[in-house]
Design an enzyme around this catalytic site. Sequence first.
Site, PDB file in Angstrom:
ATOM      1  N   THR A 109       0.846  -1.184   0.000  1.00 44.39           N
ATOM      2  CA  THR A 109       0.000   0.000   0.000  1.00 44.39           C
ATOM      3  C   THR A 109       0.887   1.242   0.000  1.00 44.39           C
ATOM      4  O   THR A 109       1.854   1.309   0.738  1.00 44.39           O
ATOM      5  CB  THR A 109      -0.914   0.008   1.242  1.00 44.39           C
ATOM      6  OG1 THR A 109      -1.731  -1.146   1.208  1.00 44.39           O
ATOM      7  CG2 THR A 109      -1.791   1.239   1.267  1.00 44.39           C
ATOM      8  N   GLU A 153      -5.110   6.193  -0.226  1.00 47.34           N
ATOM      9  CA  GLU A 153      -4.226   5.035  -0.122  1.00 47.34           C
ATOM     10  C   GLU A 153      -4.366   4.183  -1.370  1.00 47.34           C
ATOM     11  O   GLU A 153      -5.469   3.814  -1.757  1.00 47.34           O
ATOM     12  CB  GLU A 153      -4.573   4.214   1.112  1.00 47.34           C
ATOM     13  CG  GLU A 153      -4.401   4.976   2.406  1.00 47.34           C
ATOM     14  CD  GLU A 153      -4.821   4.166   3.618  1.00 47.34           C
ATOM     15  OE1 GLU A 153      -5.303   3.033   3.456  1.00 47.34           O
ATOM     16  OE2 GLU A 153      -4.666   4.690   4.732  1.00 47.34           O
ATOM     17  N   LYS A 163     -17.051   2.796   4.145  1.00 47.00           N
ATOM     18  CA  LYS A 163     -17.915   2.393   5.258  1.00 47.00           C
ATOM     19  C   LYS A 163     -17.071   1.850   6.395  1.00 47.00           C
ATOM     20  O   LYS A 163     -15.892   1.547   6.224  1.00 47.00           O
ATOM     21  CB  LYS A 163     -18.946   1.358   4.820  1.00 47.00           C
ATOM     22  CG  LYS A 163     -18.362   0.046   4.329  1.00 47.00           C
ATOM     23  CD  LYS A 163     -19.486  -0.898   3.916  1.00 47.00           C
ATOM     24  CE  LYS A 163     -18.943  -2.271   3.593  1.00 47.00           C
ATOM     25  NZ  LYS A 163     -19.991  -3.225   3.284  1.00 47.00           N
TER      26      LYS A 163
END
Length: 128
Positions: A1, A53, A81
Amino acid sequence: TANFSEQVVESFPSDIPTGIYYGWACVGNGDVHKMVLSIGWNPFYKNIKKSVETHIIHTFKEDFYGEVLSIVITGYIRPEKNFDSLDALISAIQGDIEEAKRQLDLPEHLKLKEDNFFHLPEGKIVNS
């Protein structure tokens, strides 16, 4: 990431809805890979600052801290969410990755992998 810096996050258009997106990513002058992108506050981790990200769907042999990350967002998967558990979050991320892979194999998205945006002359940075 790969996380974009605060400065880059602040330069994103403010009207882009938070959520999960898919597209293409390139680190430095390397190959272009499929990616999933999260734009928002990551409610599970209770972030107080908006983040962007990028999860590049590729295994790199080494870290790429400090490299230029170029992305093209091609589609939207779902809204941001919260999750009841880390396992539920991980499951959703895995589903997002599978959806991104399916979508990015479609001809209209696949052609963007070869876009000249990813092949700029060395040393030329475009902020767009």
